[in-house]
Structures are given as C-alpha cells and as structure tokens.
Design an enzyme around this catalytic site. Structure first.
Site, PDB file in Angstrom:
ATOM      1  N   ASP A  86       0.848  -1.195   0.000  1.00  0.00           N
ATOM      2  CA  ASP A  86       0.000   0.000   0.000  1.00  0.00           C
ATOM      3  C   ASP A  86       0.882   1.243   0.000  1.00  0.00           C
ATOM      4  O   ASP A  86       2.048   1.202   0.418  1.00  0.00           O
ATOM      5  CB  ASP A  86      -0.935   0.002   1.213  1.00  0.00           C
ATOM      6  CG  ASP A  86      -0.194  -0.015   2.551  1.00  0.00           C
ATOM      7  OD1 ASP A  86       0.777  -0.794   2.693  1.00  0.00           O
ATOM      8  OD2 ASP A  86      -0.572   0.743   3.459  1.00  0.00           O
ATOM      9  N   GLU A 147       0.287  -1.104   5.927  1.00  0.00           N
ATOM     10  CA  GLU A 147       1.354  -0.574   6.760  1.00  0.00           C
ATOM     11  C   GLU A 147       1.259   0.936   6.928  1.00  0.00           C
ATOM     12  O   GLU A 147       1.566   1.484   8.006  1.00  0.00           O
ATOM     13  CB  GLU A 147       2.712  -0.951   6.154  1.00  0.00           C
ATOM     14  CG  GLU A 147       3.920  -0.658   7.049  1.00  0.00           C
ATOM     15  CD  GLU A 147       4.472   0.757   6.893  1.00  0.00           C
ATOM     16  OE1 GLU A 147       5.290   1.170   7.732  1.00  0.00           O
ATOM     17  OE2 GLU A 147       4.071   1.467   5.934  1.00  0.00           O
TER      18      GLU A 147
END
Length: 379
Positions: A86, A147
């Site tokens: 991400d 994350e």
C-alpha cells in the site's frame, strides 16, 4: 556455487519489471486498488514457481499475499521477506508524478516506499532461481496491504508468520545515508473529536459553539508538546459541510513518535489528558493503533547487520546501522526479539511526496546485497 554478487542484475530490466507495480496505484484505503496490486504481485510470484496464497483482507482493507519460494525444504521456517504494497498516494497521482526515468533518478508514487525495495528483493530471488542456486534456508515472502495506516488488520498475521522464521528482511527504503535500521522508535496514533453546538452562522452566530474553533486551539496545544525525543503531529483535520453553519463536530488524527517506551507512555498520558466534557464544547481522545519500541543492539539483529556490512564492503559501499523514527512492520518483529534487518531497500528521496524518487544505481547495489544475504544467512 555461483557467486551471488556476480549474478546478471540489470537496472533497466528491473525498471521495466517495476512498471506495472508503480502504474498500479494502491493507496491503503482504496481496497480494490490495493487488491489490483496484489494481483500483479501474485502473478509475478507464481511466475517464479512459488506456492502463492491469497489471504483475504479484513476491516475493509486489502488482501495479503504469502508465497513459499521453491526450495528442498519449502514451507519450513527460514528467511521471511516482509513488505507492504500500500502507498499514501491517491489513485490519480500518476498524472502529477508519472513513472519516469531522468538520468540517474527514477520517479513514481510508491517507488521508494516501498515497491522498489520489494521488487529488488524478488529480483534477487529470480536470479538465484535462474542460476540454480539453492539458498541455505528456505524463503517465504509476505506482502501486506495496510502498513501506511499502522497495520491494524495484519499485525497478527505478520507476528504469527515471523515467529516461524530465523531471520526477517524488511526492504523499506534506506536511511538518508544509505544505512540500515536496527531499531525503531515507538509510534502511537490518536483519534480526536470535538463536539459543539450548531447554529446559523449568519443569522444566529452567537447561539453556536464551534467544534472547529476548539479543535484549532487544540492543534497548537498538541504540537507545542513536541520535544526532540517525543513528537506530536496533527496530520488529519476534517469538519464542516456548509460555510453558513457553525460546525458542531470536528475530527482530527494525531501521530506521536517517541524514542523509548517510557517517553511514549508519557506522551499517551498527555494526549489522554485532553479528554474533557467540561464547558460547551466536548473533546474526546481515543487511542488508535500503536507500534511498539524496537530496542536496538539485539544480538541476532546485530549479527545480521555485521553480515550485511561485510557484503556491502565486497560490493563497494558502506552500510551503517542505527535506530530510526518512522514506523515500519519491523517494529513488530524487532519488538518480539526476532533478528530483523530493516531499511535495506533502495536509496532515494521524497517519500510520501510528489517528488518521490529513487537513485537508479541503488537497484543493482541492493539486489546484490539481497542475493548475498539469501545465500549467507543460515550458512
């Protein structure tokens, strides 16, 4: 055995392979976009002959991908390559930050943090497999989707998987001096809400009590608590729909970073003390996700650093090791006492900005480091 430093790594080849990775934008909160990125990576891992598992997402977030690389002892604990796919860049960022090379620099959203490092460490596995080199330990790859927002949905998955392994490699971007991370500061997030009283801003302004005004006062108060060892930053501020209404609700998010757990505990206490239901505007503070302190100088991690420094010397560059701010999933594995080497990915600048870029020469440099680590860890 083939010398891993002599494998035919090629920067242009890696940049071409990275094209679909960078052009598949994957901001954390866009679950469909993150899952498209997982599709790309799942395909690349399958093409390497890995046994690939798609782990469904939860909490409304994206999926994870776990891959067991080909090995005589595949599936056993060994080396875990741990990374996130991400990014902080919304879909459409490519229009402002297109994936492109300009001389010795290559630009792109998420290229530095951390798709570039993830790809380089996979390319090292690709070259080792093509050369018929079997690493002393089997390698497992785990890529996660969240994350950048503190890993709320996959921390348990990461910790459970990591405990199976002897060594954890986290190819987050290298520190500004090119160095690795062997410890990380603690991170805490907070959700804030002020609640006031609505009114018509033109007709009855004095009847209202502005949640925005109260939150604005709190921003200055919160950020003034920052010291060199414990910082506070208001990164999100949302309120209001109509300019002619006194806003009755305002939401904000705060990030705190501290060098020690004791300092973080003090910071948390200061934040929670802001809770108040006195007066005409209520302030509510709620704890969000936390990354624990990863204490430096753990023997297993220091042994990994020593090996990496030896390899770096053979390649021709120096590699420092130090604690750092800015959380990563290495916080979790390091906190558990598992040998973890973090920020061993590509070198670059401007992460999380519209100038995010990497230095092209770091691709081959870090691929050689990765290949040698795979071949010498556990040997």
């Amino acid at each position: 055995m083939t010398n891993p430093l002599a494998l035919p790594f090629d920067a242009d080849e890696m940049l071409a392979g990275l094209t679909p990775w960078i052009e598949t934008e994957s901001p954390t909160f866009d679950t469909a976009a993150v899952n498209r990125m997982m599709d790309v990576v799942q395909h690349d891992l399958a093409a390497l002959g890995a046994r690939v598992e798609r782990i469904p997402g939860r909490m409304g977030l994206g999926d994870s991908v776990r891959a067991t690389m080909p090995h005589a002892r595949a599936g056993e604990g060994g080396i875990l390559l741990l990374g996130h796919l991400d990014t902080v860049h919304p879909v459409g960022t490519l229009a402002k930050l297109p994936y492109r090379r300009e001389g010795d620099i290559c630009y792109g959203p998420g290229l530095m943090d951390m798709k570039g490092g993830n790809y380089v460490y996979l390319d090292a596995l690709r070259k080792l497999l093509a050369a018929g080199v079997q690493t002393p330990l089997p390698v497992t790859v785990l890529f996660t989707p969240d994350e950048e927002i503190g890993t709320p949905s996959t921390r348990e998955l990461i910790e459970t998987e990591a405990k199976r392994h002897k060594f954890i490699l986290v190819p987050e971007p290298a520190r500004p001096d090119g160095g690795a991370v062997i410890g990380r500061y603690a991170i805490a997030r907070f959700d804030l809400q002020t609640r006031g009283k609505p009114s018509h801003a033109g007709w009855a302004l004095s009847d209202g009590r502005s949640a925005i005004a109260e939150m604005a006062k709190s921003v200055a108060r919160i950020e003034s608590m920052t010291t060199d060892d414990c910082t506070f930053s208001v990164g999100v501020f949302n309120a209001g729909q109509w300019v002619n209404c006194v806003s009755s609700v305002c939401n904000a998010e705060v990030l705190s970073m501290a060098k020690t757990q004791a300092l973080l505990d003090e910071g948390v206490a200061k934040m929670m003390a802001l809770n108040s239901n006195e007066g005409e505007v209520v302030m509510e503070v709620r704890r969000g996700v936390t990354r624990p302190v990863w204490e430096p100088d753990q023997p297993g991690t220091m042994a990994m650093l020593s090996l990496a420094q030896e390899i770096a010397g053979e390649i021709g560059f120096g590699l420092t090791g130090s604690s750092a701010g800015g959380g990563s999933d290495g916080n979790f594995t390091g906190f558990l006492g598992l040998p973890t080497l973090d920020s061993i990915g590509v070198r670059g600048k401007g992460l999380h900005t519209l100038t995010e870029h990497i230095f092209v020469d770091s691709l081959v440099e870090r691929a050689k480091l990765a290949a040698a680590l795979y071949c010498r860890l556990g040997a």
